[in-house]
Motif scaffolding. Sequence first.
Motif, short mmCIF file in Angstrom:
data_model
loop_
_atom_site.label_atom_id
_atom_site.label_comp_id
_atom_site.label_asym_id
_atom_site.label_seq_id
_atom_site.Cartn_x
_atom_site.Cartn_y
_atom_site.Cartn_z
N LEU A 55 -32.63 -41.74 70.30
CA LEU A 55 -31.93 -43.01 70.07
C LEU A 55 -32.37 -43.65 68.76
O LEU A 55 -31.55 -44.15 67.98
CB LEU A 55 -32.17 -43.97 71.24
N MET A 58 -30.87 -41.85 65.75
CA MET A 58 -29.47 -42.21 65.51
C MET A 58 -29.35 -43.63 64.97
O MET A 58 -28.55 -43.88 64.06
CB MET A 58 -28.66 -42.07 66.81
N LEU A 59 -30.16 -44.54 65.50
CA LEU A 59 -30.12 -45.92 65.01
C LEU A 59 -30.51 -45.97 63.53
O LEU A 59 -29.91 -46.72 62.75
CB LEU A 59 -31.06 -46.80 65.84
N LEU A 82 -26.95 -48.11 72.60
CA LEU A 82 -26.75 -46.68 72.35
C LEU A 82 -27.03 -45.87 73.61
O LEU A 82 -26.31 -44.90 73.91
CB LEU A 82 -27.68 -46.22 71.22
N TYR A 83 -28.05 -46.26 74.36
CA TYR A 83 -28.38 -45.53 75.58
C TYR A 83 -27.22 -45.62 76.58
O TYR A 83 -26.83 -44.61 77.20
CB TYR A 83 -29.66 -46.07 76.21
N GLN A 86 -24.32 -43.39 75.49
CA GLN A 86 -24.55 -41.95 75.52
C GLN A 86 -24.90 -41.42 76.90
O GLN A 86 -24.54 -40.29 77.23
CB GLN A 86 -25.68 -41.59 74.54
N SER A 92 -17.35 -48.10 77.84
CA SER A 92 -17.83 -48.39 76.49
C SER A 92 -17.55 -49.83 76.07
O SER A 92 -18.40 -50.48 75.45
CB SER A 92 -17.23 -47.41 75.48
N LEU A 117 -22.68 -50.46 67.26
CA LEU A 117 -22.26 -49.76 68.47
C LEU A 117 -20.85 -49.16 68.32
O LEU A 117 -20.59 -48.05 68.80
CB LEU A 117 -22.32 -50.69 69.67
N TYR A 120 -21.16 -46.10 66.21
CA TYR A 120 -21.64 -44.97 67.01
C TYR A 120 -20.48 -44.30 67.75
O TYR A 120 -20.39 -43.06 67.78
CB TYR A 120 -22.70 -45.41 68.02
N ALA A 124 -20.18 -40.41 67.09
CA ALA A 124 -21.12 -39.89 68.09
C ALA A 124 -21.38 -38.39 67.92
O ALA A 124 -22.54 -37.94 67.95
CB ALA A 124 -20.59 -40.18 69.49
#
Length: 431
Positions: A55, A58-59, A82-83, A86, A92, A117, A120, A124
């Motif tokens: 995480l 990706m952040l 993000l968690y 995913q 979402s 977000l 992402y 993704a």
Amino acid sequence: MNLRGCSAQILAHVLNDGQSLTAALEHGLPKIKDVKDRAFVQALCYGVIRHYYALDFMLGRLLSKPLKQKDGDIKALLLIGLYQLQHMRVKSHAAVSETVAATSHKPWAKSLVNAILRQYLREAETLQQACAADTQAHYNHPNWIVDVLKHDWPEHYEKILHANDQAPPMALRVNLLQGNRAAYLDELAAQGIAAQPVDCCETAIRLDQALAVEQLPAFSQGRVSVQDSAAQLAAELLDAQPGQQVLDLCAAPGGKTAAILEHQPALGGLLAVDVDQQRLQRVTDNLQRLNLQAETLAADASQSGSWAGDRQFDRILLDAPCSGFGVIRRHPDIKLLRRADDIAALQALQTKILDNAWQLLKPGGILLYATCSVLKQENEEQIAAFLARHSNASEIHIEAHWGMSRPHGRQIITGDRQMDGFYYAKLYKAP
């Protein structure tokens, strides 16, 4: 109450202040009254810590510049968002809107969290491919832990790393003083609780789904305790006999203490020692629930001369302080809080406690050395060095169909038979 905001506050204590996740949850969860809400917050916190390195990677790709130290709560919120996107079955749009709403105390962060977000969601697949190409993000562990596990277990390290990222099963220890395992399995089935016997330990049951202890039949009456199957093996291995004096070193929170007393109710006495007075209280609480008796003492196991006097024991269980690398799946914050130079310091402490414990063992007695680690320097190498130092010590080989036989002792790899990573070595003191 915004549950994402509550989760971010808890996580900030871990990520910014170095507090354990257990301590942070114990402080934060009581403020949340609804049981389902508490479970949701706990799931978010464990999930983010368990998947932190992926995480965070990706952040880092999504942020144009790192957040300031004082905005650790916003970073925690972004990781939570993000968690959810995913790993959780949260729609979402709800995950994004609720996470954005948790920024009300810092209005400037609203647009940032929303943008990150949503970015992402668009990127993704690309981000996850990038994760797969980065060792730390791919294995979801800091590089130094990956390296040490790969060094010790070149054929098993990927299995260990993968097991560390899974939620652990809930295992129970049946109190055989109050009934047998088969009868308790029948009671669970009658209440619709799916469970299986664990074949390597006569007291162990593994639940198909974790649940609150209040839902377990006769838990408050001491019929069962929560304890991983690997830890339950200690009582049988120690093999205390009627009338013997037993010492349990580093005993808190008392699961093994209770298991020894359940396994052999006719002991001459049991002394449970732990350096932490608060944690020692948990030993007392556990024994009271189980209606068991033992002497407890807050003392430093590495300084036995100051408290043991001339006392000696027929059996000693040393559940040594260790890295905890066998229980990362239960305590994922170990990956964030443990440091590479901790291992040598822990190894030195283990050596000191082990040598002190040996002086307290009667000739002809047995010492069982245990850790919840998979690191060789804390386990088989520690025992090899001990045997080289003590001419009156010899090893009793552990024959078992669990774990793997090592040059010294027996090692359980994390996830083997769904057990925690654990190590045992059995030492005999010559008369």
